[in-house]
Design a protein around this motif. Structure first.
Motif, PDB file in Angstrom:
ATOM      1  N   GLY A  51       0.817  -1.215   0.000  1.00  0.00           N
ATOM      2  CA  GLY A  51       0.000   0.000   0.000  1.00  0.00           C
ATOM      3  C   GLY A  51       0.846   1.258   0.000  1.00  0.00           C
ATOM      4  N   LEU A  52       1.879   1.288   0.834  1.00  0.00           N
ATOM      5  CA  LEU A  52       2.779   2.442   0.862  1.00  0.00           C
ATOM      6  C   LEU A  52       3.535   2.586  -0.453  1.00  0.00           C
ATOM      7  CD1 LEU A  52       4.211   2.143   4.482  1.00  0.00           C
ATOM      8  CD2 LEU A  52       2.597   3.866   3.614  1.00  0.00           C
ATOM      9  N   SER A  53       3.881   1.461  -1.056  1.00  0.00           N
ATOM     10  CA  SER A  53       4.562   1.507  -2.355  1.00  0.00           C
ATOM     11  C   SER A  53       3.663   2.128  -3.412  1.00  0.00           C
ATOM     12  CB  SER A  53       4.961   0.095  -2.799  1.00  0.00           C
ATOM     13  OG  SER A  53       5.849  -0.485  -1.891  1.00  0.00           O
ATOM     14  N   GLY A  54       2.395   1.764  -3.389  1.00  0.00           N
ATOM     15  CA  GLY A  54       1.442   2.354  -4.331  1.00  0.00           C
ATOM     16  C   GLY A  54       1.306   3.850  -4.146  1.00  0.00           C
ATOM     17  N   LEU A  55       1.255   4.284  -2.898  1.00  0.00           N
ATOM     18  CA  LEU A  55       1.178   5.725  -2.634  1.00  0.00           C
ATOM     19  C   LEU A  55       2.438   6.444  -3.114  1.00  0.00           C
ATOM     20  CD1 LEU A  55      -0.415   5.760   0.930  1.00  0.00           C
ATOM     21  CD2 LEU A  55      -1.501   6.367  -1.244  1.00  0.00           C
ATOM     22  N   TYR A  56       3.594   5.839  -2.892  1.00  0.00           N
ATOM     23  CA  TYR A  56       4.843   6.446  -3.351  1.00  0.00           C
ATOM     24  C   TYR A  56       4.886   6.519  -4.878  1.00  0.00           C
ATOM     25  CZ  TYR A  56       9.772   7.141  -4.305  1.00  0.00           C
ATOM     26  OH  TYR A  56      10.963   7.630  -4.782  1.00  0.00           O
ATOM     27  N   MET A  57       4.353   5.503  -5.544  1.00  0.00           N
ATOM     28  CA  MET A  57       4.388   5.479  -7.009  1.00  0.00           C
ATOM     29  C   MET A  57       3.543   6.599  -7.627  1.00  0.00           C
ATOM     30  SD  MET A  57       6.368   3.395  -8.504  1.00  0.00           S
ATOM     31  CE  MET A  57       7.713   3.016  -7.434  1.00  0.00           C
ATOM     32  N   ILE A  58       2.644   7.196  -6.850  1.00  0.00           N
ATOM     33  CA  ILE A  58       1.896   8.351  -7.352  1.00  0.00           C
ATOM     34  C   ILE A  58       2.862   9.464  -7.728  1.00  0.00           C
ATOM     35  CG2 ILE A  58       0.262  10.161  -6.698  1.00  0.00           C
ATOM     36  CD1 ILE A  58      -1.158   8.046  -4.960  1.00  0.00           C
ATOM     37  N   SER A  59       3.974   9.570  -7.002  1.00  0.00           N
ATOM     38  CA  SER A  59       4.965  10.610  -7.319  1.00  0.00           C
ATOM     39  C   SER A  59       5.597  10.394  -8.680  1.00  0.00           C
ATOM     40  CB  SER A  59       6.051  10.649  -6.246  1.00  0.00           C
ATOM     41  OG  SER A  59       6.892   9.501  -6.327  1.00  0.00           O
ATOM     42  N   LEU A  60       5.492   9.199  -9.212  1.00  0.00           N
ATOM     43  CA  LEU A  60       6.039   8.917 -10.536  1.00  0.00           C
ATOM     44  C   LEU A  60       5.391   9.790 -11.604  1.00  0.00           C
ATOM     45  CD1 LEU A  60       8.028   6.978 -11.960  1.00  0.00           C
ATOM     46  CD2 LEU A  60       6.103   5.453 -12.331  1.00  0.00           C
ATOM     47  N   PHE A  61       4.119  10.089 -11.456  1.00  0.00           N
ATOM     48  CA  PHE A  61       3.435  10.938 -12.423  1.00  0.00           C
ATOM     49  C   PHE A  61       4.104  12.307 -12.531  1.00  0.00           C
ATOM     50  CE2 PHE A  61      -0.303   8.182 -11.378  1.00  0.00           C
ATOM     51  CZ  PHE A  61      -0.422   7.628 -12.630  1.00  0.00           C
TER      52      PHE A  61
END
Length: 71
Positions: A51-61
């Motif tokens: 879940g935390l990884s998914g939230l961090y991946m938002i920064s990829l945008f």
């Protein structure tokens, strides 16, 4: 740890989570619970990390957009 290594590790966790949800949706089979137990402490930690990884991946945008404006 550099950002590229962190991105790679977290992307692997996000993909693992997506595959698990695909298995749950198509076959009602939860691979994480099968491997680590139904809501054991290890399973809960893994779910939290995914879940935390998914939230961090938002920064990829934002990073992708900023890379596109540099050229």
């Amino acid at each position: 740890m550099n950002t590229k290594a962190l991105d790679t590790i977290l992307l692997i966790l996000v993909i693992a989570g997506a595959v698990n949800w695909g298995l749950v949706g198509f076959f009602r089979f939860n691979l994480v619970s099968f491997l680590f137990g139904n809501m054991s402490w290890l399973t809960r930690i893994l779910y939290a990390l995914i879940g935390l990884s998914g939230l961090y991946m938002i920064s990829l945008f934002g990073r992708i957009r900023s890379m596109g404006s540099d050229s």
